[in-house]
Design a protein around this motif. Structure first.
Motif: not given
Length: 683
Positions: A172-183, A191-204
């Motif tokens: 229930g807590v926002v921990v990041g975002s998914i970029d729809l153009a970059l997928e 206060y730091a650059e976000s960590e790039v990650a794969e889209i979780p399976d349950d979010e695809k």
């Protein structure tokens, strides 16, 4: 498809940060400057140490009260961000900024109460033709989903809100975002650059649905993309980015990015979107109609009077190069030599030798140049590119220095305030001998008074301006006035009979004569009229007299003792006794008022008007404004003084009105007694 945008614009950019009050604009500016390395760390707004507006007035009221300029570098490109106040009372600060900027970042949040304010801001961007990105802020403080929030916000925007990111949640807590153009997923870090990650399976599945919705909107303006979607062909990623940039620059969509500025989340993606998609000065030149061949051209966005550096004119250079020492001409014909060119980071400035097209800088010592001027190095100037139209004032105060020795100092300080804020109206009312300052709300004028007392060290007394009451008469009277005085040598003698009668409302004053037989020589007629007019400046009730006809019908004179002065005195005596016998009555000004309010607050506005002795004439939908009404009424001017405070309280701070004089009406009873008692106290 693939080259609609024509590539990335690499010139210096000017970006306005706008949004409703307390949406997080100054916080976002601070986060941007920290992320780009312009400042060592991001400070909270409550610290009073931000680059954004940290004036004493802003700190005292916990709100920005003037535009703040900050230039920074990001990935080798120059960007100037302008933090504009969110309160409707200070909204005019953004007008000269928007005129010359390339695009806007609209900071918004999932708050239904702020929707009318957001609509006002988006409408202003539409009026100026400014492309915009919407930054959906404070994701960590809302239970609304992003797409649910967009449904809430969409009615405020003419252009479709195009979701470019969706929130990534965990428990229930926002921990990041998914970029729809970059997928691609991004995990937030404070206060730091976000960590790039794969889209979780349950979010695809959610990402695929949201991405297809984004592509469908883009396909409205790209036939090839529409065909690919219908044929279930995956469009190339570069082509999608090209469409995003082209549609943003054309203003056909408003891309929506998400984040939490207070923690620096989502800021890097916002900066990259600006770098890749934003137009630059060439598009702004085309929008303003800037023609080549006029040398250096710049638009003045703000005027600042500094404590030690004198006057600064903040400009956007639109063409060619502005060098230190160059003479710049305004369209009014005024000119001045530039004495210092400064890059700005809030109140900090760095001197530089010149400024090129696209740069936003402060120019020193252009004393005759004002906000909104178009400057050119062409002698005599060029036609103005922008016409600033401040909204109608809705609140006013009469002010004076507490000590008479400060009167000259106050006059100079007020002129500087008006230079810095062209939306302020400064007038001297002859009837009441008051200096009246008019603006856009109680807080607007409170801040101006605080500046006078703080910055200029002038203690101020202020009160509501006097209402211009008048008086007239109800019945006719004939009255003799005789002035006779003997004091050795020539005496004084004047004798007149005046027929005084009422005139229809709004007629004014008429003076005639029906003298026959030379009982009063014609040479004294003008003296009699002068005496009548002089007395009518303050009648028996203490106010100027209107709608009265006076006829000189009889009198007498002395061949030696009569004079102009004697007949003036005789006329005043006749008027003093005559008007008192004519059943004098007080008149109050009645204003025709148009109130602009969100439709869901129209009933409240109607009740407010009725409680203030207003007569409702009707209301209708505000043309071109979805969800807004125009309420028409007649109201006494005495009831309008603080009307805006009550209207804004009932409309989440967004209502406004326009008032103009309509007619005078009789005022009797307790209210008339109160008006006359107030006049006596003021005297």
């Amino acid at each position: 498809m693939g080259n609609r945008a024509g590539g990335r614009r690499t010139g210096p950019k000017c970006i306005a940060i706008v949004g409703p009050y307390a949406s997080g604009k100054t916080t976002l500016l601070e986060a941007i400057l920290a992320r780009t390395g312009a400042i060592p760390r991001q400070s909270p707004v409550t610290s009073g140490n931000t680059v954004g507006d940290n004036s004493p007035e802003a700190r005292a009221h916990a709100m920005s009260v003037e535009a703040t300029f900050a230039t920074t570098e990001f990935m080798g490109e120059t960007m100037t961000f302008v933090d504009c106040p969110g309160s409707v009372e200070f909204s005019f600060e953004s007008d000269p900024v928007l005129a010359a900027c390339d695009m806007a970042v609209v900071v918004a949040e999932a708050d239904e109460k702020k929707l009318p304010a957001l609509q006002l801001i988006l409408r202003k961007l539409d009026d100026h033709g400014i492309p915009r990105v919407l930054f959906l802020n404070k994701l960590d403080k809302t239970s609304f989903g992003v797409r649910e929030t967009l449904k809430l916000l969409q009615p405020t925007s003419i252009a479709p809100l195009l979701l470019r990111q969706i929130a990534l949640r965990k428990d229930g807590v926002v921990v990041g975002s998914i970029d729809l153009a970059l997928e691609r997923a991004y995990i937030y870090r404070e206060y730091a650059e976000s960590e790039v990650a794969e889209i979780p399976d349950d979010e695809k599945a959610r990402e695929i649905e949201a991405r297809f919705s984004m592509l469908e909107t883009l396909a409205d303006h790209d036939d090839q993309l529409m065909e690919q979607l219908l044929d279930e062909i995956e469009p190339p990623r570069d082509a999608i980015f090209d469409d995003l940039a082209a549609d943003l620059r054309a203003g056909t969509v408003t891309p929506v990015l998400i984040g939490t500025a207070e923690k620096g989340n989502g800021v890097l993606r916002l900066l990259k979107t600006i770098r890749h998609d934003a137009p630059d000065v060439e598009a702004t030149k085309a929008r303003l109609g800037v023609k080549d061949g006029n040398g250096a051209v710049a638009q003045v966005m703000k005027t600042i009077h500094t404590a030690h550096g004198g006057k600064l004119s903040v400009v956007r250079v639109l063409s060619d190069t502005v060098a230190d020492g160059i003479e710049m001409w305004a369209s009014s014909g005024q000119s001045g030599k530039v004495s210092g060119i400064y890059r700005m980071l809030g109140k900090d400035t760095t001197k530089q030798a010149s400024a090129s097209a696209g740069d936003t800088v402060a120019l020193g010592k252009l004393d005759d140049i004002k906000t909104g001027d178009t400057l050119s190095s062409t002698k005599g100037g060029i036609p103005a590119l922008v016409e600033l139209r401040p909204p109608d004032p809705v609140f006013a105060i009469a002010l004076r220095p507490k000590e008479r020795k400060d009167e000259v100092k106050l006059s100079a300080a007020l002129q500087r305030l008006v230079e810095e804020d062209p939306s302020v109206l400064l007038q001297h009312q002859q009837d009441s001998s008051e200096t009246v300052l008019s603006g856009h709300g109680e807080m607007h004028l409170r801040v101006l008074v605080e500046r006078l007392e703080g910055r200029y060290q002038i203690p101020i007394d202020h009160r509501p301006p006097a209402v211009p009451y008048r008086e007239t008469i109800r019945k006719p009277v004939s009255q003799r006035g005789r002035h006779k005085k003997q004091s050795g040598g020539h005496g004084q003698f004047g004798d007149v009979v005046l027929d005084i009668k009422p005139l229809p409302r709004g007629t004014g004053f008429q003076f005639t004569d029906t003298i026959s037989g030379g009982v009063v020589p014609r040479q004294y007629f003008s003296s009699v009229e002068a005496g009548v007019r002089d007395f009518m400046k303050s009648g028996p009730l203490g106010f100027p007299v209107v709608d009265v006809a006076v006829n000189l019908s009889d009198g007498s004179y002395h061949s030696v003792d009569s004079s102009d002065m004697a007949f003036q005195m005789a006329a005043k005596l006749a008027m003093k006794e005559g008007l008192a016998a004519c059943s004098p009555v007080l008149l109050e000004p009645i204003m025709k008022v148009d109130i602009f309010t969100p439709s869901d607050a129209t009933a409240k506005a109607t009740a407010i008007v009725s409680q203030r002795r207003g007569q409702i004439l009707g209301f209708d939908a505000r043309p071109g404004w979805l969800g807004w009404d125009v309420l028409e009424a007649m109201m006494p001017q005495s009831e309008i003084g603080d009307l805006i405070i009550e209207l804004r309280s009932a409309t989440a701070g967004v209502a406004s009105y326009r008032a103009q004089f309509d007619h005078m009406a009789e005022l009797t009873g307790r209210l008339a007694d109160d008006a006359m008692n107030s006049k006596v106290k003021a005297a």
